[in-house]
Design a protein around this motif. Structure first.
Motif, mmCIF file in Angstrom:
data_model
loop_
_atom_site.group_PDB
_atom_site.id
_atom_site.type_symbol
_atom_site.label_atom_id
_atom_site.label_comp_id
_atom_site.label_asym_id
_atom_site.label_seq_id
_atom_site.Cartn_x
_atom_site.Cartn_y
_atom_site.Cartn_z
ATOM 1 N N ALA A 23 0.831 -1.202 0.000
ATOM 2 C CA ALA A 23 0.000 0.000 0.000
ATOM 3 C C ALA A 23 0.867 1.255 0.000
ATOM 4 O O ALA A 23 0.554 2.231 -0.693
ATOM 5 C CB ALA A 23 -0.929 -0.011 1.208
ATOM 6 N N GLU A 24 1.938 1.244 0.762
ATOM 7 C CA GLU A 24 2.853 2.389 0.794
ATOM 8 C C GLU A 24 3.480 2.620 -0.577
ATOM 9 O O GLU A 24 3.565 3.749 -1.056
ATOM 10 C CB GLU A 24 3.944 2.164 1.844
ATOM 11 C CG GLU A 24 4.958 3.274 1.924
ATOM 12 C CD GLU A 24 4.358 4.593 2.361
ATOM 13 O OE1 GLU A 24 4.873 5.638 1.937
ATOM 14 O OE2 GLU A 24 3.376 4.575 3.118
ATOM 15 N N ASN A 26 2.182 1.768 -3.459
ATOM 16 C CA ASN A 26 1.130 2.268 -4.347
ATOM 17 C C ASN A 26 0.829 3.739 -4.086
ATOM 18 O O ASN A 26 0.569 4.499 -5.024
ATOM 19 C CB ASN A 26 -0.145 1.446 -4.187
ATOM 20 C CG ASN A 26 -0.017 0.078 -4.793
ATOM 21 O OD1 ASN A 26 0.882 -0.188 -5.583
ATOM 22 N ND2 ASN A 26 -0.891 -0.828 -4.414
ATOM 23 N N ARG A 27 0.846 4.153 -2.813
ATOM 24 C CA ARG A 27 0.595 5.564 -2.510
ATOM 25 C C ARG A 27 1.658 6.445 -3.139
ATOM 26 O O ARG A 27 1.349 7.505 -3.682
ATOM 27 C CB ARG A 27 0.569 5.779 -0.993
ATOM 28 C CG ARG A 27 -0.747 5.423 -0.345
ATOM 29 C CD ARG A 27 -0.805 5.930 1.080
ATOM 30 N NE ARG A 27 0.133 5.268 1.956
ATOM 31 C CZ ARG A 27 -0.103 4.143 2.622
ATOM 32 N NH1 ARG A 27 -1.275 3.541 2.494
ATOM 33 N NH2 ARG A 27 0.807 3.619 3.419
ATOM 34 N N GLY A 31 -0.488 7.794 -5.957
ATOM 35 C CA GLY A 31 -1.274 8.698 -5.124
ATOM 36 C C GLY A 31 -1.068 10.152 -5.435
ATOM 37 O O GLY A 31 0.032 10.667 -5.396
#
Length: 65
Positions: A23-24, A26-27, A31
């Motif tokens: 997730a980090e 991807n952010r 993001g």
């Protein structure tokens, strides 16, 4: 003597850590904060409105008014 390890809990903990790491990534990669996207959209609308305000109007026959 060492403490016994619950493998089910260990697997779940590892899965959560892997998911958080992904997730980090991807952010960072995808993001863009919503406020920044909205700001860019508003700026683009303002640019377009300013450009349209400076256009000359033409009649149906092509002559300028």
């Amino acid at each position: 003597m060492t403490q016994p390890i619950n493998l089910r809990q260990f697997r779940k903990k590892k899965a959560r850590e892997d998911k958080a790491r992904q997730a980090e990534t991807n952010r960072v990669q995808f993001g863009t904060p919503k406020a920044q996207r909205d700001l860019e959209k508003a700026r683009e609308a303002k640019r377009k409105a300013a450009l349209d305000a400076h256009k000359r109007e033409t009649d149906k026959d092509g002559s300028e008014t």
